[in-house]
Enzyme design. Structure first.
Site, PDB file in Angstrom:
ATOM      1  N   CYS A   2       0.815  -1.117  -0.088  1.00 18.08           N
ATOM      2  CA  CYS A   2      -0.051  -0.195  -0.236  1.00 18.08           C
ATOM      3  C   CYS A   2       1.064   1.038  -0.385  1.00 18.08           C
ATOM      4  O   CYS A   2       1.890   1.239   0.651  1.00 18.08           O
ATOM      5  CB  CYS A   2      -1.067   0.234   0.972  1.00 18.08           C
ATOM      6  SG  CYS A   2      -1.627  -1.714   1.421  1.00 18.08           S
ATOM      7  N   ARG A  27       5.051  -0.091  -6.497  1.00 18.20           N
ATOM      8  CA  ARG A  27       4.838  -0.863  -4.860  1.00 18.20           C
ATOM      9  C   ARG A  27       3.042  -2.165  -5.317  1.00 18.20           C
ATOM     10  O   ARG A  27       3.727  -3.362  -4.261  1.00 18.20           O
ATOM     11  CB  ARG A  27       4.404   0.493  -3.463  1.00 18.20           C
ATOM     12  CG  ARG A  27       5.188   1.042  -3.824  1.00 18.20           C
ATOM     13  CD  ARG A  27       4.802   2.203  -2.721  1.00 18.20           C
ATOM     14  NE  ARG A  27       4.569   1.216  -1.180  1.00 18.20           N
ATOM     15  CZ  ARG A  27       6.000   1.312  -0.634  1.00 18.20           C
ATOM     16  NH1 ARG A  27       6.943   2.009  -0.743  1.00 18.20           N
ATOM     17  NH2 ARG A  27       5.294   0.475   0.550  1.00 18.20           N
ATOM     18  N   TRP A  82      -3.328  -2.419  -1.342  1.00 20.03           N
ATOM     19  CA  TRP A  82      -3.060  -3.535  -2.052  1.00 20.03           C
ATOM     20  C   TRP A  82      -3.377  -4.856  -0.360  1.00 20.03           C
ATOM     21  O   TRP A  82      -3.361  -4.757   0.783  1.00 20.03           O
ATOM     22  CB  TRP A  82      -1.453  -4.272  -1.679  1.00 20.03           C
ATOM     23  CG  TRP A  82      -0.861  -5.245  -2.085  1.00 20.03           C
ATOM     24  CD1 TRP A  82      -0.901  -5.620  -3.512  1.00 20.03           C
ATOM     25  CD2 TRP A  82      -0.063  -6.268  -0.960  1.00 20.03           C
ATOM     26  NE1 TRP A  82      -0.062  -7.105  -3.750  1.00 20.03           N
ATOM     27  CE2 TRP A  82      -0.006  -7.365  -2.291  1.00 20.03           C
ATOM     28  CE3 TRP A  82      -0.733  -6.843   0.332  1.00 20.03           C
ATOM     29  CZ2 TRP A  82       0.439  -8.177  -2.011  1.00 20.03           C
ATOM     30  CZ3 TRP A  82       0.209  -8.172   0.056  1.00 20.03           C
ATOM     31  CH2 TRP A  82       0.615  -8.886  -0.997  1.00 20.03           C
ATOM     32  N   ASN A 108      -1.461   1.855   5.936  1.00 18.28           N
ATOM     33  CA  ASN A 108      -0.742   1.064   5.495  1.00 18.28           C
ATOM     34  C   ASN A 108      -0.394   0.459   6.775  1.00 18.28           C
ATOM     35  O   ASN A 108      -0.294   0.784   7.636  1.00 18.28           O
ATOM     36  CB  ASN A 108       0.616   1.527   4.986  1.00 18.28           C
ATOM     37  CG  ASN A 108       0.601   2.494   3.549  1.00 18.28           C
ATOM     38  OD1 ASN A 108      -0.701   2.755   3.652  1.00 18.28           O
ATOM     39  ND2 ASN A 108       1.486   2.824   3.510  1.00 18.28           N
ATOM     40  N   GLY A 109      -0.225  -0.898   7.028  1.00 20.15           N
ATOM     41  CA  GLY A 109       0.078  -1.467   7.883  1.00 20.15           C
ATOM     42  C   GLY A 109      -1.319  -2.948   8.267  1.00 20.15           C
ATOM     43  O   GLY A 109      -2.080  -2.781   7.101  1.00 20.15           O
ATOM     44  N   GLU A 489      18.109 -17.955  -7.814  1.00 17.95           N
ATOM     45  CA  GLU A 489      17.230 -16.655  -8.429  1.00 17.95           C
ATOM     46  C   GLU A 489      16.963 -16.178  -9.876  1.00 17.95           C
ATOM     47  O   GLU A 489      15.707 -15.461 -10.001  1.00 17.95           O
ATOM     48  CB  GLU A 489      18.878 -15.693  -8.107  1.00 17.95           C
ATOM     49  CG  GLU A 489      18.239 -13.603  -8.688  1.00 17.95           C
ATOM     50  CD  GLU A 489      17.220 -13.046  -8.229  1.00 17.95           C
ATOM     51  OE1 GLU A 489      16.523 -13.848  -6.875  1.00 17.95           O
ATOM     52  OE2 GLU A 489      16.648 -11.856  -8.142  1.00 17.95           O
ATOM     53  N   LYS A 493      13.267 -14.757 -11.197  1.00 21.09           N
ATOM     54  CA  LYS A 493      12.434 -13.751 -11.811  1.00 21.09           C
ATOM     55  C   LYS A 493      11.782 -14.550 -12.793  1.00 21.09           C
ATOM     56  O   LYS A 493      10.928 -14.230 -12.597  1.00 21.09           O
ATOM     57  CB  LYS A 493      14.505 -13.620 -12.008  1.00 21.09           C
ATOM     58  CG  LYS A 493      14.904 -12.701 -11.625  1.00 21.09           C
ATOM     59  CD  LYS A 493      14.652 -11.430 -11.606  1.00 21.09           C
ATOM     60  CE  LYS A 493      13.731 -11.198 -10.300  1.00 21.09           C
ATOM     61  NZ  LYS A 493      14.782 -11.122  -9.300  1.00 21.09           N
ATOM     62  N   GLU A 496       8.362 -14.784 -10.793  1.00 21.76           N
ATOM     63  CA  GLU A 496       7.377 -13.203 -11.118  1.00 21.76           C
ATOM     64  C   GLU A 496       7.084 -13.328 -11.930  1.00 21.76           C
ATOM     65  O   GLU A 496       5.915 -12.573 -12.223  1.00 21.76           O
ATOM     66  CB  GLU A 496       7.882 -13.347  -9.519  1.00 21.76           C
ATOM     67  CG  GLU A 496       9.503 -12.563  -9.789  1.00 21.76           C
ATOM     68  CD  GLU A 496      10.103 -11.428  -8.418  1.00 21.76           C
ATOM     69  OE1 GLU A 496       9.880 -11.299  -8.490  1.00 21.76           O
ATOM     70  OE2 GLU A 496      11.172 -11.607  -8.445  1.00 21.76           O
ATOM     71  N   HIS A 512      18.845 -36.842  -7.401  1.00 25.75           N
ATOM     72  CA  HIS A 512      17.992 -37.051  -5.798  1.00 25.75           C
ATOM     73  C   HIS A 512      16.157 -37.146  -5.712  1.00 25.75           C
ATOM     74  O   HIS A 512      15.964 -36.714  -4.744  1.00 25.75           O
ATOM     75  CB  HIS A 512      18.578 -36.176  -4.765  1.00 25.75           C
ATOM     76  CG  HIS A 512      20.144 -36.336  -4.857  1.00 25.75           C
ATOM     77  ND1 HIS A 512      20.808 -38.008  -4.273  1.00 25.75           N
ATOM     78  CD2 HIS A 512      21.310 -35.914  -4.641  1.00 25.75           C
ATOM     79  CE1 HIS A 512      21.903 -37.798  -4.168  1.00 25.75           C
ATOM     80  NE2 HIS A 512      22.344 -37.004  -4.533  1.00 25.75           N
ATOM     81  N   LYS A 611       5.286  -4.348  -3.917  1.00 25.36           N
ATOM     82  CA  LYS A 611       6.972  -4.476  -4.314  1.00 25.36           C
ATOM     83  C   LYS A 611       7.566  -4.855  -3.137  1.00 25.36           C
ATOM     84  O   LYS A 611       9.209  -5.316  -2.305  1.00 25.36           O
ATOM     85  CB  LYS A 611       7.771  -2.982  -4.748  1.00 25.36           C
ATOM     86  CG  LYS A 611       9.056  -2.647  -4.532  1.00 25.36           C
ATOM     87  CD  LYS A 611       9.731  -2.938  -5.857  1.00 25.36           C
ATOM     88  CE  LYS A 611      11.305  -2.861  -5.905  1.00 25.36           C
ATOM     89  NZ  LYS A 611      12.118  -4.351  -6.163  1.00 25.36           N
TER      90      LYS A 611
END
Ligand code: F6R
Length: 616
Positions: A2, A27, A82, A108-109, A489, A493, A496, A512, A611
């Site tokens: 948010c 964000r 969000w 926010n929160g 990584e 990438k 996402e 394995h 973000k």
């Protein structure tokens, strides 16, 4: 996550709020809204004389379409939501109004005790218009108000459990905003005869560079000309004004199609900045000004623990390999989210790092606080200046990447590596590394930006590869040693931004279990630089080939043997073995980016992601 923007001043607030919200889009959000001290323009269903609230799910452009172009009001608040509590609906979007329509808040929160507060308010006859946890705040504020908005906000937040960055306004004081923070950032922007309040400096960078970062437990009151900060006991606090040095163009696309692309291309310069002034050729060592540790204290470090999440965690994992090799002390990377709840043992001689691009990631922040509470020393590796982790850590290093707007982190990864490597060089030179070894490392590090430029100058083979493989639904990324975290990584990438299922594995581990998933439709991307594990990786490539799995290799220029085994090869320049994580990460980032384009994905705002993850 948010975002918040608030404005008090002589100008019309709506365009400034909308512009601020646009800057906060990166964000991640699902709905947005504004409130103005302008009665009669509401979409929130309140009376014609309430504060004006216009809010809607969807994009800022959808909100903009609802805002009359000449709408009056010189004080206002705006929010991008969000969803955490309650679905993505117009009603759940912020700002929220109290029953009279006189008070509006954005938040926010997460309010953890909102169920109790809501039940209590319902019992008193309060009507709720949303399913959010945030709405309780505005009703509490309205009930606490007795002629002093700051006192009302202070009384309100004293009832809240959880995290918040709140900005509130009251119709009876149309030129004033108040704000409070606990665990969710708020920054005051001081302009010429105007003031701003935002969750993120990018929202106000176009208007002012003079800012004050609020701390947890602080409250701010602002009008166009004045501001005052206080604590929760209403005692005045004098705060230092900081200057933001980022240029406006650093938060614009400047000719690139997406921020992700721009930020991938910025990596050579970002790494140069992360290294600038930190490599000392005379003594063949590293300099890091902000560690707040003297040489003796550094010598006493017997263990290094890196706390982080997501991409920063992968950077931390890479760093553990470099630290163990160069410093010869045990080094581990820990998922901050896991460490926090494990009741960790904090050893006396351990040195902790909290690595976070945003410096606001809740998991990393709380893990850092947990370690500090147990007496541990935590250094920050952050990008965002003045962020919570940067301020609360016991010292640290800024990576100086410039704003990272794309949700998918790219340049922060390589800049974090650069900062960790300087630390490894510094520590290594205090222990086992000779002058000559130190110098070779400096040369290797200084060569990295140029080597990445060489990769970025020839991206067509990567693009062509993406064209051929973007329709696959599953990928493996496989590496060994220091490049194993790069495989993790690379997989992160790809998933996402392109929504392709991708798994990162140690190349040794596929036999394995994961080999069972190899088919003609499941490509494996092997990271196979010229290092001590190259032969082993080639063996794993052959194992995949034997099961008819397509094999793509990221190898070093001229490596014919790899080319003979793989179906496809992308090349990176020859480098010092510790530098391959930088060089292999870049084509992997580009591959993810191009696959996302091929699949028509919204690269800068991947679905469901934010973000800066400021909630647990
Ligand atoms: C992935 C990504 C996330 C972040 C993670 C930690 O591209 O961006 O995985 O790396 O949320 O964020 P910071 O580094 O801000 O703590």
């Amino acid at each position: 996550m948010c975002g918040i923007i608030g404005y008090c001043g002589p100008r019309r607030a709506a365009p400034i709020l909308l512009e601020g919200l646009k800057r906060l889009e990166y964000r991640g959000y699902d709905s947005a809204g504004i409130a103005l001290a302008t009665p009669g323009c509401t979409t929130a269903g309140e009376g014609a004389d309430s504060l004006g609230v216009i809010k809607a799910r969807g994009k800022i452009k959808d909100l903009k379409a609802l805002v009359p172009p000449d709408i009056a009001g010189t004080t206002g608040i705006g929010h991008t939501r969000w969803a955490t509590h309650g679905e993505v609906t117009d009603a759940n979007a912020h700002p929220h109004l109290d029953g009279t329509g006189d008070f509006a808040i954005v938040h926010n929160g997460v309010i953890e005790n909102f169920h109790q507060l809501r039940d209590h308010l319902l019992a008193q006859g309060v009507e709720f218009h949303s399913e959010t946890d945030s709405e309780v705040i505005v009703h509490l504020l309205a009930r606490a108000y007795q002629g002093d908005l700051v006192a009302a906000l202070t009384a309100t937040v004293s009832l809240l459990k959880g995290t918040y960055g709140i900005v509130a306004m009251y119709r009876g004081e149309p030129g004033r905003l108040v704000g409070a923070r606990n665990g969710s950032p708020l920054v005051l922007g001081i302009g010429q005869g105007e003031m701003f309040l935002a969750s993120d400096t990018t929202a106000i960078l176009g208007y002012t560079r003079q800012v004050i970062y609020l701390e947890d437990g602080e409250v701010v009151s602002l009008t166009a000309d004045e501001y005052a900060t206080s604590d929760l006991m209403n005692r005045e606090i004098r705060k230092e004004v900081d200057h933001i040095s980022w240029e406006l163009e650093s938060i614009e696309k400047t000719g690139f199609t997406h921020f992700m692309e721009k930020e991938i291309y910025e990596q050579p310069e970002a790494i140069r900045r992360a290294l600038r002034g930190r490599l000392d050729r005379e003594y063949a060592t590293g300099h890091l000004g902000g560690l707040n540790l003297n040489s003796r204290e550094l010598l006493e470090v017997g263990r290094i623990v890196l706390l982080a999440a997501g991409t920063s965690y992968h950077a931390g994992m890479v760093a553990t390999y470099a630290l163990e090799e160069l410093v010869r002390v045990p080094a581990v990377a820990e998922l901050a989210s896991e460490l926090r709840y494990r009741n960790p043992l904090v050893e006396r001689d351990a040195l902790y790092f909290a690595a976070s691009q945003s410096g606001e990631t809740a998991d990393t922040l709380y893990a850092m606080r947990e370690v500090q509470r147990k007496g541990g020393r935590v250094l920050g590796i952050c990008n965002v200046v003045g962020s919570t982790i940067a301020r609360e850590s016991d010292g640290g290093v800024y990576i100086h990447s410039g704003p990272e707007i794309s949700v998918a982190s790219t340049k922060a990864f390589t800049s974090q590596l650069a900062a960790f490597y300087v630390f490894a060089l510094l520590m290594g030179r205090m222990r086992h590394l000779s002058h000559d070894q130190g110098l070779r490392l400096i040369e290797a590090l200084e060569a990295v930006p140029g080597q990445i430029e060489a990769i970025l100058a020839h991206t067509e083979p990567i693009r062509a590869l993406a064209r051929r493989y973007a329709s696959c639904e599953h990928f493996f990324f496989l590496g060994r040693g220091i490049n194993y975290p790069v495989a993790l990584e690379a997989a992160l990438k790809l998933k996402e931004v392109s929504y392709i299922h991708a798994e990162g594995y140690s190349a040794a581990e596929i036999k394995h279990g994961p080999l069972a998933l190899i088919t003609e439709e499941t490509p494996s991307v092997f990271l196979v630089p010229r290092d001590g594990l190259r032969e082993k990786v080639i063996t794993s490539m052959k194992e995949v080939k034997a099961r008819r799995g397509p094999v793509i290799a990221l190898a070093v220029e001229g490596d014919q043997e790899v080319a003979r085994v793989a179906d496809e090869v992308l090349y990176v320049p020859e480098a010092h073995h510790l530098m391959y994580p930088f060089l292999l990460a870049v084509p992997a980032q580009l591959f993810a980016y191009y696959c996302a384009l091929e699949r028509g994905c919204n690269v800068d705002q991947p679905r469901n992601l934010a973000k800066s993850v400021t909630v647990e």
